[in-house]
Design a protein around this motif. Structure first.
Motif, short mmCIF file in Angstrom:
data_model
loop_
_atom_site.label_atom_id
_atom_site.label_comp_id
_atom_site.label_asym_id
_atom_site.label_seq_id
_atom_site.Cartn_x
_atom_site.Cartn_y
_atom_site.Cartn_z
N LEU A 1 0.83 -1.21 0.00
CA LEU A 1 0.00 0.00 0.00
C LEU A 1 0.86 1.26 0.00
O LEU A 1 0.53 2.26 -0.65
N GLY A 2 1.98 1.22 0.72
CA GLY A 2 2.91 2.35 0.70
C GLY A 2 3.50 2.58 -0.67
O GLY A 2 3.62 3.72 -1.13
N HIS B 1 1.85 10.37 -3.34
CA HIS B 1 1.27 10.70 -2.03
C HIS B 1 2.27 10.24 -0.95
O HIS B 1 2.09 9.20 -0.32
N LEU B 2 3.32 11.01 -0.79
CA LEU B 2 4.45 10.54 0.00
C LEU B 2 4.16 10.46 1.49
O LEU B 2 4.71 9.60 2.18
N GLU B 3 3.34 11.36 2.02
CA GLU B 3 3.02 11.29 3.44
C GLU B 3 2.24 10.02 3.75
O GLU B 3 2.51 9.32 4.74
N SER C 1 3.45 6.69 5.98
CA SER C 1 2.60 6.17 7.05
C SER C 1 2.42 4.66 6.92
O SER C 1 2.51 3.92 7.90
N TYR C 2 2.21 4.21 5.69
CA TYR C 2 2.05 2.77 5.46
C TYR C 2 3.36 2.01 5.71
O TYR C 2 3.36 0.92 6.28
N LEU D 1 6.61 -1.66 9.26
CA LEU D 1 7.71 -1.89 10.20
C LEU D 1 7.20 -2.21 11.60
O LEU D 1 7.81 -3.01 12.31
N GLU D 2 6.09 -1.59 11.99
CA GLU D 2 5.50 -1.92 13.29
C GLU D 2 5.03 -3.37 13.31
O GLU D 2 5.16 -4.07 14.32
#
Length: 212
Positions: free
Chosen positions: A153-154, A162-164, A168-169, A174-175
């Motif tokens: 998705l990132g 849509h870099l922000e 976030s994705y 990573l989480e």
């Protein structure tokens, strides 16, 4: 063509074998350089042949599917197995067709949906791939699958500049799985802001250069 190519290789090697025992120092150096070239070509041929044999084996697997699976599971397992085989062969259009059959027969089959999403990514069908990965991220409890979905998705958000949202994705990926290297590299690429991004997806199976 292949036979002629090997015949030429044999002739070159035969000439080296004849000339090398009586060669002077300078000529011996040239002959060794030719031998190294032939050795390098031989190694490349062997590696390419082994890769070719792997793909041949994958195709044989597609042909050897039997009918021992009960009828109901077979409705989604058979196209899933074939879709996986096409995916390994990098035949992504064929893989997509089979995996769509599997998902249609069993919408909760996450593995089939995952391979379908990855196939669509390779075909650059971003919107449809996004739909599948959003569903995977929402329903799966497997951290690795979540990480793969969020990373995908990132990548899609980054492709659309849509870099922000992309970052976030990647952070969510990573989480979910801190050991997953792709989202870390993608996040660093987004932060650099050099005008281009090199995105990694599926252990570098997909690399995309995008203008931002």
């Amino acid at each position: 063509m292949i036979r002629q190519w090997f015949l030429t290789m044999h002739e070159l090697l035969d000439d080296l074998i004849v000339r090398y025992p009586n060669a002077s120092g300078e000529e011996m150096t040239r002959l060794l350089e030719q031998w190294n070239m032939l050795k390098s070509l031989s190694d490349d041929i062997i590696e390419s042949w082994l890769n070719f044999e792997d793909k041949m084996a994958s195709f044989r697997d597609l042909q050897q599917q039997d009918n021992v699976i009960p009828e109901e599971p077979q409705k989604f397992l058979d196209p899933f197995i074939k879709g996986q085989g096409y995916f390994k062969l990098q035949m992504f259009t064929n893989a997509t067709q089979k995996l769509q059959e599997a998902v249609a027969a069993y919408p909760d089959f996450i593995a089939a949906r995952l391979f379908l999403g990855m196939s669509l990514m390779h075909l650059q069908e971003w919107n449809e791939a996004q739909r599948h990965f959003q569903l995977i991220a929402a329903v799966t409890e497997e951290s690795k699958l979540q990480a793969i979905a969020y990373n995908a998705l990132g990548c899609i958000q980054a492709i659309h500049a849509h870099l922000e949202k992309a970052q976030s994705y990647f952070r969510k990926a990573l989480e979910a799985d801190p050991s997953f290297k792709d989202p870390q590299r993608n996040l660093e690429s987004c932060r650099q802001g050099t005008g281009q991004l090199q995105l990694q997806f599926g252990s570098s199976e997909l690399q995309t250069m995008v203008q931002v």
